[in-house]
Design an enzyme around this catalytic site. Structure first.
Site, PDB file in Angstrom:
ATOM      1  N   SER A 136      57.981  85.913  33.704  1.00 35.97           N
ATOM      2  CA  SER A 136      57.194  87.149  33.668  1.00 35.97           C
ATOM      3  C   SER A 136      57.188  87.744  35.064  1.00 35.97           C
ATOM      4  O   SER A 136      57.423  87.033  36.051  1.00 35.97           O
ATOM      5  CB  SER A 136      55.756  86.829  33.229  1.00 35.97           C
ATOM      6  N   TYR A 149      47.772  81.484  33.912  1.00 38.52           N
ATOM      7  CA  TYR A 149      48.971  82.098  33.338  1.00 38.52           C
ATOM      8  C   TYR A 149      49.950  82.510  34.433  1.00 38.52           C
ATOM      9  O   TYR A 149      51.145  82.186  34.357  1.00 38.52           O
ATOM     10  CB  TYR A 149      48.602  83.319  32.497  1.00 38.52           C
TER      11      TYR A 149
END
Length: 254
Positions: A136, A149
């Protein structure tokens, strides 16, 4: 000889988009996800290729090993591994449920690492293979309000780049896909759909196509979207404390 791709998180979002891309190119598939019924539905929709479905919750310790043991029992060699399964949570670290955060680490990091290990052994023996790890743009900076995360995706990016260098000169490649906000059910699960970061979410099929193309070219890292590329580059030159403040800002409401 027809090749086989194993895709995790295959029932929705990027995972389902990857299913369609590999199927279009004639790959046989091993699809892994928790939803057994949805896996069967997808299998029935792909009659022209061999599809093996494995219903597993990869956040459970030992599940990744069980997946590969099942492929070995069935005599399936994995030519391409797509580590797509993962999730995020929005909120202050100490206020979020710790077990959910530990499950996130298990899925985003531990399962991905274990699956890569098992797949890589066979690929090196056959002197051919490709691995796509979905990271990401979160990997490029600290992420207040999504601390675990962001940290998990930083691991995925670092891990993938390191493996890519270890495998340099071989016929096995590792690619890290780093999308920004993407229109999948990730936003709903993470509770971030109403944030600034999701105000310009990319279509998941577009992200998947770019990731697929990069995988097939053996690229090490692919960041999708012009603004995301600019942000990733900017994060490299920005003080970490400032990058954290920016990430905290975009995690706020629109």
């Amino acid at each position: 000889m027809t090749k086989t791709a194993l895709i995790t998180g295959a029932t929705s979002g990027l995972g389902y988009d990857f299913v369609q891309l590999f199927a279009k190119d004639g790959y046989n598939l091993v699809l892994v996800a928790r939803n057994s019924q949805r896996l069967q539905e997808i299998k029935k929709s792909l009659p022209k290729i061999e599809v093996t479905v494995i219903a597993k919750d990869l956040s459970v310790p030992g599940a990744a090993k069980e997946v590969f043991e099942e492929t070995e029992r069935k005599g399936i060699a994995i030519d391409v591994l797509v580590n797509n399964a993962g999730f995020g949570l929005m909120g202050k670290f100490d206020e979020l449920d710790i077990q959910k955060q530990m499950n996130m680490i298990s899925l985003n990091i531990a399962a991905l690492t274990e699956l890569t290990h098992y797949a890589l052994s066979g690929m090196k023996l056959r002197e051919s293979g490709r691995i796509l790890n979905v990271a990401s743009t979160a990997a490029f900076q600290p992420g207040p309000l999504m601390a675990v995360y962001y940290a998990s995706k930083a691991f995925v990016l670092s891990f993938s780049e390191a493996l890519s260098e270890e495998l340099a000169g071989s016929r096995v490649t590792v690619t890290a896909l780093c999308p920004g906000a993407t229109s999948t059910n990730f936003g709903a699960v993470a509770n971030v759909e109403g944030t600034k970061m999701f105000s310009r979410a990319m279509a998941s099929d577009d992200v998947a196509k770019k990731g697929y193309a990069a995988l097939m070219k053996g690229k090490r890292v692919i960041v999708t979207g012009g603004l995301n590329k600019a942000g990733a580059i900017g994060a490299k030159f920005m003080p970490r404390s400032m990058a954290a403040k920016v990430a905290k800002y975009v995690a706020g409401e629109k």
